[in-house]
Design a protein around this motif. Structure first.
Motif, PDB file in Angstrom:
ATOM      1  N   UNK A  76       1.007  -1.138  -0.186  1.00  8.51           N
ATOM      2  CA  UNK A  76      -0.036  -0.080  -0.180  1.00  8.51           C
ATOM      3  C   UNK A  76       0.748   0.637  -0.142  1.00  8.51           C
ATOM      4  N   UNK A  78      -0.122   5.265   0.366  1.00  7.69           N
ATOM      5  CA  UNK A  78      -1.541   6.092   0.472  1.00  7.69           C
ATOM      6  C   UNK A  78      -0.598   7.874   0.684  1.00  7.69           C
ATOM      7  N   UNK A  79      -1.412   8.776  -0.084  1.00  6.60           N
ATOM      8  CA  UNK A  79      -0.648  10.615   0.484  1.00  6.60           C
ATOM      9  C   UNK A  79      -1.052  11.340  -0.932  1.00  6.60           C
ATOM     10  N   UNK A  80      -0.750  11.946  -1.006  1.00  5.76           N
ATOM     11  CA  UNK A  80      -0.064  12.589  -0.205  1.00  5.76           C
ATOM     12  C   UNK A  80      -0.753  13.298   0.736  1.00  5.76           C
TER      13      UNK A  80
ATOM     14  N   UNK B 168     -13.964   5.490  -3.411  1.00  8.56           N
ATOM     15  CA  UNK B 168     -12.615   5.540  -2.536  1.00  8.56           C
ATOM     16  C   UNK B 168     -12.500   5.318  -0.976  1.00  8.56           C
ATOM     17  N   UNK B 170      -9.746   5.798   2.344  1.00  9.61           N
ATOM     18  CA  UNK B 170      -8.762   6.592   2.812  1.00  9.61           C
ATOM     19  C   UNK B 170      -7.288   5.401   2.741  1.00  9.61           C
ATOM     20  N   UNK B 171      -8.070   4.465   3.867  1.00 11.62           N
ATOM     21  CA  UNK B 171      -7.274   3.577   4.691  1.00 11.62           C
ATOM     22  C   UNK B 171      -6.949   2.389   3.705  1.00 11.62           C
ATOM     23  N   UNK B 172      -6.072   0.973   3.832  1.00 12.35           N
ATOM     24  CA  UNK B 172      -5.726  -0.003   2.959  1.00 12.35           C
ATOM     25  C   UNK B 172      -6.721  -1.132   3.097  1.00 12.35           C
ATOM     26  N   UNK B 208     -11.771   1.583  -4.196  1.00 11.92           N
ATOM     27  CA  UNK B 208     -10.092   1.524  -4.655  1.00 11.92           C
ATOM     28  C   UNK B 208      -9.546   2.029  -3.387  1.00 11.92           C
ATOM     29  N   UNK B 210      -5.943   3.555  -0.211  1.00 12.31           N
ATOM     30  CA  UNK B 210      -5.533   4.536   0.244  1.00 12.31           C
ATOM     31  C   UNK B 210      -5.502   5.461  -1.118  1.00 12.31           C
ATOM     32  N   UNK B 211      -6.654   5.550  -1.425  1.00 11.06           N
ATOM     33  CA  UNK B 211      -7.127   7.120  -1.811  1.00 11.06           C
ATOM     34  C   UNK B 211      -7.981   8.239  -0.743  1.00 11.06           C
ATOM     35  N   UNK B 212      -7.198   9.264  -0.528  1.00 14.77           N
ATOM     36  CA  UNK B 212      -7.812   9.802   0.449  1.00 14.77           C
ATOM     37  C   UNK B 212      -8.462  11.283  -0.313  1.00 14.77           C
ATOM     38  N   UNK B 215      -6.929  14.463  -0.839  1.00 15.76           N
ATOM     39  CA  UNK B 215      -5.352  15.233  -0.350  1.00 15.76           C
ATOM     40  C   UNK B 215      -4.895  13.868  -2.089  1.00 15.76           C
ATOM     41  N   UNK B 216      -5.382  12.986  -1.815  1.00 15.44           N
ATOM     42  CA  UNK B 216      -4.788  12.337  -3.222  1.00 15.44           C
ATOM     43  C   UNK B 216      -5.736  12.705  -4.163  1.00 15.44           C
ATOM     44  N   UNK B 217      -6.939  12.758  -4.273  1.00 12.77           N
ATOM     45  CA  UNK B 217      -7.937  13.222  -5.257  1.00 12.77           C
ATOM     46  C   UNK B 217      -8.961  14.545  -4.323  1.00 12.77           C
ATOM     47  N   UNK B 226     -11.759  13.585 -13.475  1.00 18.07           N
ATOM     48  CA  UNK B 226     -12.404  11.672 -13.103  1.00 18.07           C
ATOM     49  C   UNK B 226     -13.968  11.238 -14.109  1.00 18.07           C
ATOM     50  N   UNK B 396     -14.355  14.060   9.954  1.00 24.26           N
ATOM     51  CA  UNK B 396     -13.114  14.547   9.555  1.00 24.26           C
ATOM     52  C   UNK B 396     -13.268  16.262   9.216  1.00 24.26           C
TER      53      UNK B 396
END
Lengths: 274, 462
Positions: A76, A78-80, B168, B170-172, B208, B210-212, B215-217, B226, B396
């Protein structure tokens, strides 16, 4: 490998690369059983879709990261995460008037690089001090001198550059050249940032520090990263990682960083047995 | 008479044994038990249970199918209204919803609707999946932010109606609070959570990790770059609250979120995972909700002697009754009418104790509960090497801060109407992100309502 204990790798992560700004970080997991490890972004290339990270082997998980071979991947990425450095909000006119001195310690040198690169590209004057125990542990020597105005090096044992700590060199540089800097930035071990802040205060120089606290999710959910800044509890992951050094309670931050040291030593030991 | 049969008790792991393991506490009904319990339903003409279910599951209808032994039919009835029955059967506060309004409960025990729902969900999982009709693809892309109960419920409905849905996370791992918050002994991760998420994916939903978002998008980039026509925000309420009392940043003080995330999402309780967690000897958990019970029972299973400190009395405990009962059986102690005023540390900065003050109940506050008032001069100390704060969570701010035109209220919750319509066109929201921390089923209900509103919105664009 940048040194026997420090490795650098480029990670393909197009969405992260196109959103990344200087000062932000990533969280990676090596495999299904791994921890979530926060790592500051050392470079990013939106066109190539890549981000660069630099890791020092300290515990079980960072050893696993460094054991990855080219072509392998993380489970995995993840970021930024975190807020970009304050200067990314400033105009070019403002930056042209700014004179920065970076104080980079050990593996903390890597995340200094994209900040210096950004500032130079926007017209600021930037000097960099890199400090390490010994010459072998100095990283980013060539990369940094290619982007900054002056690069100063110090080692604890005197094997390269100034013999002594970054604080000694900072005070020397400022004394020799007059107090020409408008802003200092320190990134490195917590103890170094603490003393760099004390020196900067003595020199009347504002200083920003980047806190590498414990984290789990990195999005504000767990509060493991809480630090006391100007008497208030802040979450380094979403309100940082960069704070005004004058306001940070470094002693508390260092104590909190060691919260899982006992468990980590056990985990590392277990790995050796396996 | 059907209602002369007493409520069929459910088999559980022995409290002494389960206090030292992370296996599920409740075994659930077997077929005979389920049929017998189902036979207790009176099939009211005007079923109050359905009205008090946030997603309006056709309860008497599925129970009739169970009573007739047609478990697959029962599963199909539930599937019309709920995408996560195995979860809801386990974690819904039935006593304040369906079972709380069951007419049998007036004189005796209500029908065990939750346990029956769980039985049906587990049975259908074990005996092949139920068939749900899916509309042909309509070509519209919808983004769902967050893979917790709200997001999953919204995504499931939209996919069923032919939308191209991407969630989407955020966590794995997907699941939101089902994954990071609720422990394995209450909600098994592989057998239940992963399996229910697999059903949502089987409907065609893409997840998906790991998409925050923020932040990421960003919400804007989802629309502009998109090609999404609408966005549903189900990002939950993940920010932990602290008390702001002295000593809260000592080593050994954790938010329940951190403690539970390390154990649940990161499997810290398992030896073969690397994430560390503190195995404290004497733990104080502050709070009285489900999260406090989960943290207390997890700390107990890691070998701690655990005391829950709560500022009101047992009657006001917001946790599910079953969780309080289970916690007590397992040996968790409760200290009511007490509130921490300071956490005490040793010379190295680790927790050594906590100072509390006695409380008494005063006048009812705006929530209708009598508000606790400190008794002057009643401070006392408790020894502890770890303190876990379970005081509730807030949404959040990341998405609201990075999305122009998206309003929040004083408490940081996204402003949305009953259909999930926010202040920004094309953006919908529901669940804890809108209400503040609430329940799985309310979040699911909000996700479903928003799905219907998104469907109307996109059809209106054509």
């Amino acid at each position: 490998m940048l040194s026997p204990a420090i490795c650098r790798m480029k990670v393909l992560a197009p969405r992260v690369a196109s959103s990344a700004r200087p000062g932000q970080f990533l969280i990676v997991r090596v495999n299904e059983r791994g921890e979530r490890i926060p790592l500051t972004i050392s470079d990013f290339d939106a066109e190539e879709g890549s981000v660069t990270i630099v890791t020092q082997k300290i515990g079980a998980s960072t050893k696993e990261i460094c054991a990855l071979e080219e072509g392998e991947g993380f489970e995995d990425v993840v970021g930024p995460l975190g807020l970009p450095s304050d200067f990314t909000e400033k105009s070019d006119e403002e930056l042209k008037e700014s004179r920065y001195i970076f104080i980079a310690g050990g593996v903390g040198t890597a995340p200094v690089y994209p900040q210096v690169k950004y500032l130079k590209a926007h017209g600021a004057y930037v000097d960099v001090i890199i400090g390490a125990k010994t010459s072998d542990l100095i990283i980013y020597r060539e990369e940094m001198s290619a982007v900054c105005d002056h690069l100063y090096i110090c080692t604890d044992d005197g094997s390269e550059g100034f013999k002594g700590m970054v604080t000694g060199l900072l005070e020397k540089v400022v004394a020799e050249d007059g107090n020409k800097y408008t802003q200092a930035v320190a990134i490195g071990p917590m103890i170094m940032m603490k003393f760099a802040t004390l020196s900067a205060k003595k020199l009347g120089l504002p200083i920003v520090v980047s806190l590498n606290t414990l984290m789990v999710d990195g999005t504000g959910m767990c509060g493991a990263c809480r630090v006391t800044v100007a008497g208030k509890t802040r979450f380094a992951c979403v309100e940082g990682p960069e704070f005004d050094g004058y306001d940070v309670d470094f002693d508390e931050a260092m104590r909190r960083q060691g919260m899982y040291r006992k468990e980590e030593i056990e985990e590392d030991h277990k790995c050796k047995i396996r | 008479m059907a209602n002369k049969i007493p409520r069929v008790p459910v088999r559980e792991q022995d409290p002494k044994v389960r206090a030292a393991n992370f296996e599920e506490v409740c075994y659930g009904y077997n077929e005979e038990e389920a049929v017998l319990e189902a036979s207790r339903c009176l099939h009211c003409k005007n079923p109050r249970c359905v009205a008090s279910c946030p997603v309006s599951v056709k309860i008497p209808e599925f129970i009739a199918a169970v009573a007739a032994g047609d478990f697959m039919a029962a599963a199909s009835v539930i599937a019309e209204d709920s995408s996560l029955p195995a979860v809801c059967g386990r974690v819904c506060p039935q006593e304040t919803q369906c079972e709380g309004s069951c007419i049998l409960g007036v004189k005796a025990e209500p029908v065990a609707i939750g346990k029956l729902e769980r039985f049906v969900a587990d049975w259908s999982r074990a005996h092949g999946t139920k068939k749900v009709e899916k509309a042909p693809a309509n070509g519209h892309k919808v983004a769902v932010v967050g893979s917790g109960p709200a997001g999953l419920a919204c995504a499931y409905d939209l996919a069923k109606w032919g939308y191209d849905v991407t969630v989407f996370e955020a966590l794995h791992k997907p699941g939101g609070v089902l994954e990071y918050g609720i422990p394995e002994f209450r909600l098994p991760k592989e057998r239940v959570v992963a399996a229910e998420i697999a059903d949502v994916k089987a409907m065609g939903v893409r997840i998906e990790t790991n998409v925050v978002v923020g932040r990421t998008v960003t919400i804007d980039s989802l629309f502009d770059k998109e090609g999404f026509s609408a966005v549903f925000i189900g990002s939950g309420a993940g920010l932990p609250r602290f008390m702001n009392i002295p000593g809260e940043n000592l080593n050994g003080v954790f938010s329940a979120n951190e403690f539970l995330t390390r154990n649940n999402l990161m499997d810290a309780y398992r030896d073969d995972y690397l994430t560390p967690v503190m195995h404290a000897k004497k733990v104080v958990v502050v709070g009285g909700g489900n999260v406090a019970m989960d943290a207390a029972r997890t700390a107990l299973r890691l070998g701690g002697d655990v005391t829950v400190v709560y500022r009101r009395t047992e009657v006001e405990l917001p946790a599910r009754r079953e969780e309080v009962h289970h916690a007590k059986e397992e040996g968790v102690k409760f200290m009511m009418l007490s509130n921490p005023v300071e956490i005490i540390g040793d010379e190295k900065g680790w927790v050594s104790g906590i100072r509390c003050i006695r409380m008494e109940l005063g006048e009812p506050d705006e929530s209708g509960r009598r508000s606790p008032v400190p008794v002057p001069g009643s401070e006392f100390g408790i020894e502890a090497d770890s303190v876990i704060m379970a005081l509730g969570t807030s949404p959040n701010p990341l998405i609201a801060r990075t999305t122009a035109g998206l309003e929040t209220n004083r408490r940081g919750c996204l402003v949305a109407d009953g259909d999930g319509v926010t202040t920004r066109p094309g953006v919908f929201a529901g669940g804890d992100a809108v209400t503040g921390a609430a329940t799985v089923i309310l979040a699911m209900g909000a996700g479903r309502k928003a799905a219907a509103a998104i469907d109307r919105y996109i059809k209106g664009l054509e």
